[in-house]
Design an enzyme around this catalytic site. Structure first.
Site, PDB file in Angstrom:
ATOM      1  N   LYS A  24      34.893  47.911  51.646  1.00 61.77           N
ATOM      2  CA  LYS A  24      34.203  48.716  50.954  1.00 61.77           C
ATOM      3  C   LYS A  24      33.012  48.320  50.811  1.00 61.77           C
ATOM      4  CE  LYS A  24      36.047  48.597  46.506  1.00 61.77           C
ATOM      5  NZ  LYS A  24      35.262  48.891  45.609  1.00 61.77           N
ATOM      6  N   SER A  25      32.828  47.439  50.164  1.00 66.10           N
ATOM      7  CA  SER A  25      31.398  46.700  50.011  1.00 66.10           C
ATOM      8  C   SER A  25      30.555  47.195  51.178  1.00 66.10           C
ATOM      9  CB  SER A  25      31.760  45.353  48.801  1.00 66.10           C
ATOM     10  OG  SER A  25      32.544  45.110  48.413  1.00 66.10           O
ATOM     11  N   GLY A  78      32.182  51.577  40.403  1.00 67.79           N
ATOM     12  CA  GLY A  78      31.040  51.146  40.387  1.00 67.79           C
ATOM     13  C   GLY A  78      29.846  51.367  41.055  1.00 67.79           C
ATOM     14  N   SER A 153      25.696  41.909  36.549  1.00 67.79           N
ATOM     15  CA  SER A 153      26.859  42.656  37.504  1.00 67.79           C
ATOM     16  C   SER A 153      25.035  42.537  39.322  1.00 67.79           C
ATOM     17  CB  SER A 153      26.642  44.514  37.385  1.00 67.79           C
ATOM     18  OG  SER A 153      27.287  44.652  38.810  1.00 67.79           O
ATOM     19  N   ASP A 297      36.353  39.566  41.878  1.00 67.55           N
ATOM     20  CA  ASP A 297      37.190  40.590  42.115  1.00 67.55           C
ATOM     21  C   ASP A 297      38.760  39.794  42.625  1.00 67.55           C
ATOM     22  OD1 ASP A 297      36.696  42.140  41.448  1.00 67.55           O
ATOM     23  OD2 ASP A 297      35.569  43.033  44.476  1.00 67.55           O
ATOM     24  N   LYS A 324      34.299  45.554  33.895  1.00 64.33           N
ATOM     25  CA  LYS A 324      35.113  46.040  35.630  1.00 64.33           C
ATOM     26  C   LYS A 324      36.045  46.822  34.909  1.00 64.33           C
ATOM     27  CE  LYS A 324      33.484  42.471  38.118  1.00 64.33           C
ATOM     28  NZ  LYS A 324      32.157  42.907  39.326  1.00 64.33           N
ATOM     29  N   ARG A 373      42.763  45.557  41.611  1.00 61.80           N
ATOM     30  CA  ARG A 373      43.031  44.478  41.499  1.00 61.80           C
ATOM     31  C   ARG A 373      44.122  43.970  40.622  1.00 61.80           C
ATOM     32  NH1 ARG A 373      40.848  43.494  46.256  1.00 61.80           N
ATOM     33  NH2 ARG A 373      37.822  44.405  45.528  1.00 61.80           N
ATOM     34  N   LYS A 397      41.958  52.957  45.820  1.00 57.60           N
ATOM     35  CA  LYS A 397      40.332  52.129  45.461  1.00 57.60           C
ATOM     36  C   LYS A 397      39.986  51.521  46.349  1.00 57.60           C
ATOM     37  CE  LYS A 397      37.401  50.680  41.881  1.00 57.60           C
ATOM     38  NZ  LYS A 397      36.872  51.954  41.664  1.00 57.60           N
TER      39      LYS A 397
END
Length: 419
Positions: A24-25, A78, A153, A297, A324, A373, A397
């Site tokens: 997803k990143s 986020g 971040s 993560d 987070k 996570r 997610k």
């Protein structure tokens, strides 16, 4: 599904073949570039994660509807809220970004400060420094020079880099650089889209330019492999799992996973189409020392793996984990205690885990704090202990098919109402 009870049984699959989601990143970065390049950048193997679907829907609604205003809900995502903050700041119009109560506790001021220095008008709707936001965007016609604090971040930096090619960006990064592999991922994706940039010391320069007409494949997600490494670490010598799609030479920093787990006796044999991970030996009573600045993560999974295999771990670089999806340090401290394990908070930047001397007698119920996570980190210990997971759907997610893959590995899931 409010709670799921996991039963290991006696018939676990001897060598399951596991499918992972696309990252997803990577997908979220490519979605922003796809829209800002007017379709020159295309995506293959896009993630089906909840966050990516949300970002795609918001971007498509914007470009197909009223392009001068809009109110968009970003949930507890986020990257979605932060990437959209950078995106809407350079779109003509007025936009409101709403979010969940959890997201309202996650600061966004370093990004807002940087965008304001670049001329953007952004207001906080509630608490100063935190979302939700009202963004009065404008079309930027000349290069922008700004400064950002990199100590909170990496997503703030990536949000600026993803839109910088349109108008030109001269970005200075101050302070400590947290989760830096994610910034390097962004820069590698820009290069893959034929967007030139210069990076030296603490500055990144992106000249105004047009991306190439390219199709980028989103890699499979290394972060989502973490629970399968935990699971393998708990098995007998010789047990193996084939995880499809992962590459050793990944642009994802979380490929650090295979390097650490080799210390726990889990070897990774990369082959065409994926990686075979195999338990090679038992490791107990070790004390590992890790700097987790670049791998936030992976913290929950590594803590669970060490606790369940009888090893200790000292971690530094964890101060930003309190902002987070949950306060991950406090959450892990609470839930690891149920295993008889002590997680000591030495300082905001350091934690130390010591496995318990006795094992739990009763069924354990893990509170996930709506954090994917945490849910995935604890699920594999159902192999050792009777286990229930609260709010298991939070895994959508990043890994919507996680529970289906878990059943494929031989576990039985029983849905239960939450107490």
């Amino acid at each position: 599904m409010n709670r799921v009870r996991i039963k290991a049984g006696q018939t676990l699959t001897p060598r399951p073949v596991i499918e992972l989601p696309a990252s997803k990143s990577i997908s979220n970065r490519l979605l922003i570039l796809h829209v800002l390049s007017n379709g020159l950048v295309s995506i293959s193997n896009i993630s089906k994660a909840e966050d990516t679907v949300m970002l795609r829907d918001i971007l498509m609604n914007h470009i197909s509807g009223d392009r001068q205003s809009g109110t968009y809900y970003c949930g507890n995502a986020g990257t979605v809220l932060r990437f959209l903050t950078g995106y809407f700041a350079c779109q003509q119009g007025t936009y409101t970004l709403e979010c969940s109560e959890e997201m309202k506790r996650r600061p966004v001021h370093p990004l807002v400060d940087a965008l304001r220095k670049a001329g953007a008008k952004i207001e906080y709707l509630e608490k100063e420094g935190f979302p939700p936001l009202i963004i009065k965007g404008r079309r930027v016609l000349s290069p922008v020079k700004t400064v950002i604090d990199g100590s909170m971040s990496s997503q703030f930096i990536s949000a600026l880099l993803l839109s910088g090619f349109q108008y030109g960006l001269d970005l200075e990064i101050k302070g400590e650089r947290v989760s830096w592999p994610y910034v390097l991922m962004t820069l590698k994706i820009l290069s893959g889209c034929r967007i030139n940039h210069q990076f030296s010391d603490n500055s990144i320069l992106i000249p105004p330019q047009t991306p190439g007409n390219v199709t980028i494949n989103a890699e499979y997600d290394w972060s989502s492999a973490a629970p399968w490494y935990v699971y393998t670490a708990l098995q007998q010598k010789g047990f193996s799992i084939l995880i499809q799609g992962l590459k050793k030479n990944s642009i994802q920093g979380d490929c650090f996973l295979y390097k650490f787990f080799s210390k726990l006796g889990v070897n990774s044999n990369f082959r065409k189409g994926g990686v075979l991970i195999k338990k090679s030996k038992e490791i107990r009573d070790e004390v590992f020392k890790l700097d987790m600045h670049n791998y936030p993560d992976l913290v929950p999974a590594i803590l669970v793996a060490c606790a369940a295999t009888g090893n200790s771990v000292s971690m530094t670089g964890v101060e930003h984990l309190s902002i987070k999806e949950s306060d991950r340090i406090q959450a892990m401290k609470n839930e690891l205690k149920k295993l008889g394990t002590t997680l000591d908070v030495i300082s905001p930047n350091e934690i130390f885990l010591k496995p318990g001397e006795s094992e739990p007698n009763n069924r354990i119920t893990i509170n996930t704090y709506n954090d994917h996570r945490i849910a995935m980190a604890f699920a594999p210990i159902a192999f050792k202990y009777p286990l229930s997971i609260e709010n298991p759907n939070c895994v959508a997610k990043s890994y919507p098919s996680f529970w289906e893959e878990f059943e494929k590995a031989g576990f039985t899931l029983v849905n239960e109402p939450a107490k």
